[in-house]
Write a protein that holds these residues in place. Sequence first.
Motif, PDB file in Angstrom:
ATOM      1  N   ALA A   1      52.849  44.209 -12.046  1.00  0.00           N
ATOM      2  CA  ALA A   1      52.732  44.906 -10.771  1.00  0.00           C
ATOM      3  C   ALA A   1      53.716  44.353  -9.750  1.00  0.00           C
ATOM      4  O   ALA A   1      54.322  45.109  -8.979  1.00  0.00           O
ATOM      5  CB  ALA A   1      51.300  44.781 -10.244  1.00  0.00           C
ATOM      6  N   GLU A   2      53.921  43.033  -9.756  1.00  0.00           N
ATOM      7  CA  GLU A   2      54.879  42.431  -8.831  1.00  0.00           C
ATOM      8  C   GLU A   2      56.307  42.840  -9.171  1.00  0.00           C
ATOM      9  O   GLU A   2      57.125  43.121  -8.297  1.00  0.00           O
ATOM     10  CB  GLU A   2      54.767  40.910  -8.862  1.00  0.00           C
ATOM     11  N   ILE A   3      56.623  42.871 -10.468  1.00  0.00           N
ATOM     12  CA  ILE A   3      57.966  43.298 -10.889  1.00  0.00           C
ATOM     13  C   ILE A   3      58.212  44.743 -10.478  1.00  0.00           C
ATOM     14  O   ILE A   3      59.280  45.100  -9.952  1.00  0.00           O
ATOM     15  CB  ILE A   3      58.125  43.127 -12.417  1.00  0.00           C
ATOM     16  N   ASP A   4      57.215  45.588 -10.693  1.00  0.00           N
ATOM     17  CA  ASP A   4      57.350  46.993 -10.302  1.00  0.00           C
ATOM     18  C   ASP A   4      57.504  47.133  -8.793  1.00  0.00           C
ATOM     19  O   ASP A   4      58.289  47.963  -8.313  1.00  0.00           O
ATOM     20  CB  ASP A   4      56.129  47.791 -10.780  1.00  0.00           C
ATOM     21  N   GLU A   5      56.768  46.318  -8.030  1.00  0.00           N
ATOM     22  CA  GLU A   5      56.868  46.382  -6.575  1.00  0.00           C
ATOM     23  C   GLU A   5      58.253  45.934  -6.108  1.00  0.00           C
ATOM     24  O   GLU A   5      58.833  46.544  -5.214  1.00  0.00           O
ATOM     25  CB  GLU A   5      55.795  45.486  -5.947  1.00  0.00           C
ATOM     26  N   PHE A   6      58.775  44.890  -6.727  1.00  0.00           N
ATOM     27  CA  PHE A   6      60.105  44.418  -6.373  1.00  0.00           C
ATOM     28  C   PHE A   6      61.152  45.485  -6.664  1.00  0.00           C
ATOM     29  O   PHE A   6      62.105  45.668  -5.905  1.00  0.00           O
ATOM     30  CB  PHE A   6      60.421  43.145  -7.152  1.00  0.00           C
ATOM     31  N   ALA A   7      60.956  46.219  -7.757  1.00  0.00           N
ATOM     32  CA  ALA A   7      61.910  47.266  -8.138  1.00  0.00           C
ATOM     33  C   ALA A   7      61.883  48.445  -7.178  1.00  0.00           C
ATOM     34  O   ALA A   7      62.835  49.230  -7.117  1.00  0.00           O
ATOM     35  CB  ALA A   7      61.615  47.742  -9.559  1.00  0.00           C
ATOM     36  N   ARG A   8      60.801  48.600  -6.408  1.00  0.00           N
ATOM     37  CA  ARG A   8      60.701  49.707  -5.458  1.00  0.00           C
ATOM     38  C   ARG A   8      61.669  49.541  -4.291  1.00  0.00           C
ATOM     39  O   ARG A   8      62.035  50.521  -3.639  1.00  0.00           O
ATOM     40  CB  ARG A   8      59.276  49.794  -4.888  1.00  0.00           C
ATOM     41  N   GLU A   9      62.030  48.303  -4.010  1.00  0.00           N
ATOM     42  CA  GLU A   9      62.909  48.058  -2.879  1.00  0.00           C
ATOM     43  C   GLU A   9      64.295  48.628  -3.140  1.00  0.00           C
ATOM     44  O   GLU A   9      64.819  48.540  -4.251  1.00  0.00           O
ATOM     45  CB  GLU A   9      62.990  46.558  -2.599  1.00  0.00           C
TER      46      GLU A   9
ATOM     47  N   VAL B   1      52.030  38.586  -4.099  1.00  0.00           N
ATOM     48  CA  VAL B   1      50.994  39.604  -3.878  1.00  0.00           C
ATOM     49  C   VAL B   1      51.560  40.840  -3.165  1.00  0.00           C
ATOM     50  O   VAL B   1      50.831  41.567  -2.522  1.00  0.00           O
ATOM     51  CB  VAL B   1      49.794  39.031  -3.083  1.00  0.00           C
ATOM     52  N   ARG B   2      52.869  41.085  -3.276  1.00  0.00           N
ATOM     53  CA  ARG B   2      53.408  42.278  -2.632  1.00  0.00           C
ATOM     54  C   ARG B   2      52.712  43.533  -3.136  1.00  0.00           C
ATOM     55  O   ARG B   2      52.372  44.429  -2.355  1.00  0.00           O
ATOM     56  CB  ARG B   2      54.913  42.399  -2.909  1.00  0.00           C
ATOM     57  N   ALA B   3      52.529  43.601  -4.452  1.00  0.00           N
ATOM     58  CA  ALA B   3      51.887  44.788  -5.031  1.00  0.00           C
ATOM     59  C   ALA B   3      50.436  44.893  -4.579  1.00  0.00           C
ATOM     60  O   ALA B   3      49.950  45.992  -4.289  1.00  0.00           O
ATOM     61  CB  ALA B   3      51.975  44.741  -6.555  1.00  0.00           C
ATOM     62  N   LEU B   4      49.739  43.771  -4.517  1.00  0.00           N
ATOM     63  CA  LEU B   4      48.342  43.781  -4.080  1.00  0.00           C
ATOM     64  C   LEU B   4      48.241  44.214  -2.619  1.00  0.00           C
ATOM     65  O   LEU B   4      47.366  45.024  -2.269  1.00  0.00           O
ATOM     66  CB  LEU B   4      47.727  42.399  -4.265  1.00  0.00           C
TER      67      LEU B   4
ATOM     68  N   ARG C   1      50.331  46.112  -0.936  1.00  0.00           N
ATOM     69  CA  ARG C   1      50.583  47.556  -0.871  1.00  0.00           C
ATOM     70  C   ARG C   1      49.348  48.329  -1.344  1.00  0.00           C
ATOM     71  O   ARG C   1      48.976  49.343  -0.745  1.00  0.00           O
ATOM     72  CB  ARG C   1      51.788  47.929  -1.718  1.00  0.00           C
ATOM     73  N   ARG C   2      48.729  47.844  -2.400  1.00  0.00           N
ATOM     74  CA  ARG C   2      47.545  48.531  -2.922  1.00  0.00           C
ATOM     75  C   ARG C   2      46.437  48.565  -1.877  1.00  0.00           C
ATOM     76  O   ARG C   2      45.739  49.582  -1.735  1.00  0.00           O
ATOM     77  CB  ARG C   2      47.055  47.828  -4.184  1.00  0.00           C
TER      78      ARG C   2
END
Length: 458
Positions: A21-29, A321-324, A326-327
Amino acid sequence: MVDTTTGGGRIEAYLLKEMKAEIDEFAREEVDDYTKFFYARVREFYWTATRLIGLGHLHDGVRRKPSAEKVSARRTPLTGDIPEPARSGRLLVDMTVTHRSSYRTGIQRVVREIAWAMVESGAGIPVYMEEGRLFSHFTHEKLPDEVTVAAGDKFLLLDAGWNLIAEYSRMIDVVGQAGGETIGCLYDLIPILYPSVTTELVRRAYMEWFDLLVRRSDAIVGISKAVIDEFEAYARARRLPCKPGLRLGSWPLGADFRAPRDVAPSPRAAQAAAGPDPFFLSVGTLEPRKGHSIALDAFDRWWAEGADVRYVIVGAKGWNVRALVRRIVAHPEFGRRLFWLQGASDADLRYLYERARALVFPSIAEGFGLPLVEAAHFGVRAIASDIRVFREVGGDRASYFDVADSEALLARMKETLAAPPAAPACDILSWAGSAEALAGLLRTGDYPLRLEKAVEAR
C-alpha cells in the motif's frame, strides 16, 4: 524473531500488504522514478550527515544546545512542599529529550509521569544534560540547580536518547568517573525484532542507542517482563558485548491522569464522542505495527452490515503510513463515523476513555501497551491482539483476538457491544505506584536476572 504465540504467517502477510500500500501510494505522486530515487538518496544522506556532525536537531526536533532563555523556559517550577532529595546515593532520572522537545508519544508520557512522581515523593531528581553537565528539570527551593554526580549515584536513562548518542556517551563517562552507575531503560526491541515496521533511519538510530545501553550500562530495566525476557534471549543468542554480570529487571507502568475532571475537551474530541451511537477507541501513533488498518478492515465490514458504530483514532502521524492516512481522510465515513485526532490532550483522552464502549488495540508488537491499563483505569473494556505482552499487562481484564485477523477482531467487538457497557472494576497501579516500584528496584538492587556469561564490553 517473531513471537510464536502471535501467528507469524498473519503478521508477515499483514506487513507485506501494508508495504504494498505504501509503494502504491508513493507511485501516485506525480514525480518520475529517477527523481524519486534521487530524492530518497539525498534525504538519507542529509539525515545521516547532519547527525554525524551534531546537527540532528535540524530534523529530529531536538536542539543540541538551547539558548539560556529557552533552557530556563523549559524548566518546570514546583509549588508547595516536596521532600528533601537524598544527599547521597541519589537516583538521577534523565529526561533530556523530553525536556528539549514537545514530543508526546508514549515514551514521553512515561518519562513525564515517572519524573513527576519521583520528585513529588523525593525518590529521585529528574535531570537533563547540557554540555556534559546535569541540571534539575524542576525548579524548587529544595532542589539543586545543577546536579554534580557523586559516588553511589545512579543515572537512569529513562528517556529515548537515540538522537543524542554522543552526549549520552560523554555523560556516562562522567558518571563512571565519579563512581556512579548507569541504568539503561528498554521500552521495546521492535526495531530489532520487526525491522520492516520502521524506517531504516530510525532503525539505525535505535541500534546505536541499543548498542550504547548494552555496552555501557551497569543494569538494564524494562517496562515489562516480556521486554526483558526478549532482551535476555537476544543478548545470549548473539553474545552481545556487555559488562559481565549485567543485571536485568522490569517494573510496571501506571495509568492515572493528571488532567482535572473540570477541564473541557477540545471541540474535536467532543465531536467524536457526540451522539447516541457507541464508539470504539484506539490510542497510539499511526505506524504499521499499531494495526490501524486491521481495525479499519473490521469496521468497514461492520458498517457494510449497517452497524451504527463509530471508530475514533487518537494518535500522531508516524512513519510509513501515507497510504493509511489517505485511506482515513478519504474514507466516506470520515468525520461522520470515523474520526482521527492528532495532538490530543490529557483532557481529551480522559473525555474519550470515559465515554468509549471499548478500547481497540490491534498492535502486532508492543513493549507494554499503556492504553490497556489506561482503559482499565477508566473502567473501559479492552479488545487486544493476542500477543504475550498484552496477556502480561491486560490479564483477564481484556478480551483477545488472533493477531492481524480483522474478522476475529470484528467478532470480539460485536461481543463487547452486546455486553454491559462498563467493564468489571479492578485496581490499577497509579503512576506514583509505578515510580515507587522502579525506585525500589534500583534502590535495593534486587534484580531477578543476570547475564553471568556475557562477553566483556570492548
